[in-house]
Structure formats: C-alpha cells, structure tokens
Design an enzyme around this catalytic site. Structure first.
Site, short mmCIF file in Angstrom:
data_model
loop_
_atom_site.label_atom_id
_atom_site.label_comp_id
_atom_site.label_asym_id
_atom_site.label_seq_id
_atom_site.Cartn_x
_atom_site.Cartn_y
_atom_site.Cartn_z
N LYS A 11 27.08 -3.71 14.03
CA LYS A 11 25.65 -3.64 13.29
C LYS A 11 24.57 -4.70 13.59
CE LYS A 11 28.08 -4.11 9.63
NZ LYS A 11 29.61 -4.42 9.81
N ARG A 42 27.77 -1.13 0.51
CA ARG A 42 29.12 -1.25 1.14
C ARG A 42 30.16 -0.85 -0.01
NH1 ARG A 42 28.64 -5.98 4.82
NH2 ARG A 42 30.61 -6.38 5.36
N ARG A 68 38.97 -8.04 5.29
CA ARG A 68 37.57 -7.40 5.51
C ARG A 68 37.91 -5.89 6.10
NH1 ARG A 68 35.49 -11.49 9.72
NH2 ARG A 68 33.61 -10.12 9.93
N ARG A 80 34.30 -13.52 19.27
CA ARG A 80 33.08 -14.24 18.77
C ARG A 80 33.57 -15.48 18.09
NH1 ARG A 80 29.93 -11.14 14.02
NH2 ARG A 80 31.75 -11.66 12.84
N ARG A 130 32.82 -18.44 12.09
CA ARG A 130 32.36 -18.03 10.61
C ARG A 130 33.45 -18.26 9.90
NH1 ARG A 130 29.58 -12.15 10.71
NH2 ARG A 130 31.05 -11.58 9.04
#
Ligand code: AP5
Length: 192
Positions: A13, A88, A147, A127, A136
């Site tokens: 996204k 969401r 998640r 990532r 992160r």
C-alpha cells in the site's frame, strides 16, 4: 480523485501510494505513518497508541477518524488523496462515508492489493532486516501474526463492504512493483 488502497500488512500500500503521489499529484494519507510520527514526536496521541501498535492491534477508531477528517480537508488534498491504511474496519468505513458526504467529496476508487500470506511474511521479514536504524516496532514475528489476524477479522470485511457496493477492484499485488503500479493506473484511468 480520491482513492482507497486496501490490503494486508506488506501488500505494498505504502509503496504504491508514494508512486501515485508522484504520478498523479494525489496526497498519500497513511494513518500508520501519521501515528508513527506522533510516537516519534512524543505527543499525547503517540504515547496513547505506542504499545497498541507494537502489539499489532488497531488503535481506537475515533483517533484515526479524527486525523483523517482533518487531513482530507487540508489544502494539499485539494487535488485528491490516497487513503493508505484507512478504513481498517467497517465502523471506520461508515465514518468515512459520513465524512465524505458532509464535505461533498466522492470516492473514485477502492483498490485491493491481493497478496498471499507467505509472501507478506517474507516481505516484512526482508524489510525488518534492511531498515536503517532498526525494524519498525511491529515488524517482528509475534506482532506480524497479530496484524495478519486483525486484518482477516476486521479489515477483510471492509473489502466486502465496498464489493457489495460494486466499487471494489482487486489487483494482483504479487507482481513486481511496476506491474502493480500499471494495474492500479488502469483502474484509475477507467474511474476518471
Ligand atoms: P500501517 O502502517 O498501515 O501498516 P500495515 O497495514 O501493517 O502495512 P505495512 O506498512 O506493513 O505494509 P504496506 O502494505 O504499506 O506495504 P509496503 O509498501 O510498506 O499500520 C501499522 C499499525 O498502525 C497498525 O497495526 C495499527 O496499530 C495502526 N493503524 C494504522 N492505521 C490504522 C487505522 N486506520 N485504524 C486503527 N489502527 C491503525 O511494502 C512492504 C515491503 O514489501 C516493503 O519492504 C516494500 O519494499 C516491499 N514491496 C512492496 N511491494 C512489493 C512488490 N510488488 N514486490 C516485492 N516487494 C514489494
């Protein structure tokens, strides 16, 4: 033109929203980025949401609805915006409907990036290993599992919400970045 990009964690996204900003002059509105900025700045909101985000859970609806309601009216969104990470859940989608109606704005496209779970996990792991300054706070195995579960339980119904209205388009998010971008471009050209 006002667009929603939907998709699970790691679907692309943010990557695609940034490309669309450059290509179409639309403003990326990433609730995740805005919340991470609030945490980095140590604001009241940041302190409230930090632990929730680190666990991979959703922050309270009202906090993100308030942020989006303010941002979509800002001057830099006059040419249109791309919602990245919002709505969401169905309650947020309904709040967005009311907001757009109140402001006399319309939604031109809702685009879902379809990506298999195994690919999502490997993208996030990659990532996490490459991010300068460390991963992160929610890019670890435990938070990612949460998640993905939250996505399946709460965000997948948002796709169904827009599908039922006939406005949802799904693109193959497993293709390379350029191909995904091309597919999205075709959807937006048709919606224009
Ligand atoms: P958020 O920041 O929205 O994170 P997310 O949805 O988990 O998504 P990501 O940012 O991980 O992935 P992405 O789809 O943007 O993919 P990206 O382009 O980065 O939300 C984080 C948290 O904030 C939530 O868990 C929640 O706590 C809170 N929050 C946010 N919004 C909220 C809301 N509305 N309500 C309540 N809480 C909210 O790509 C991922 C990786 O893959 C990158 O390394 C990229 O280079 C790579 N990649 C991208 N595309 C491709 C491709 N086509 N091929 C190969 N690699 C690719």
């Amino acid at each position: 033109m006002n667009v929603i990009l939907l998709g699970p964690p790691g679907a692309g996204k943010g990557t695609q929203a940034k490309l669309l900003e450059e290509q179409r002059g639309l403003r990326q509105l990433s609730t995740g980025d805005m919340l991470r900025a609030a945490i980095a700045q140590g604001t009241e909101l940041g302190r409230k949401v930090e632990a929730i985000m680190a666990r991979g859970e959703l922050v309270p609806d009202q906090d993100v609805v308030d942020i989006i309601a303010e941002r979509i009216q800002a001057e830099d969104c006059a040419n249109g915006f791309i919602l990245d990470g919002f709505p969401r859940n169905v309650a947020q989608a309904k709040a967005l409907d009311e907001m757009l109606e109140r402001l006399g704005l319309r939604l031109d496209a809702v685009i879902e990036l379809g990506v298999d779970e195994g690919i999502l996990v490997s993208r996030i792991e990659k990532r996490a290993s490459e991010t300068a300054g460390g991963p992160r706070a929610d890019d670890n195995a435990e938070a990612l599992k949460k998640r993905l579960a939250v996505y399946n339980e709460q965000t997948a119904p948002v796709a169904a919400y827009y599908r039922a209205r006939g406005v949802l388009k799904t693109v193959d998010g497993m293709a390379d970045v350029e191909s995904v971008n091309r597919q999205i471009g075709q959807v937006l050209d048709l919606a224009a």
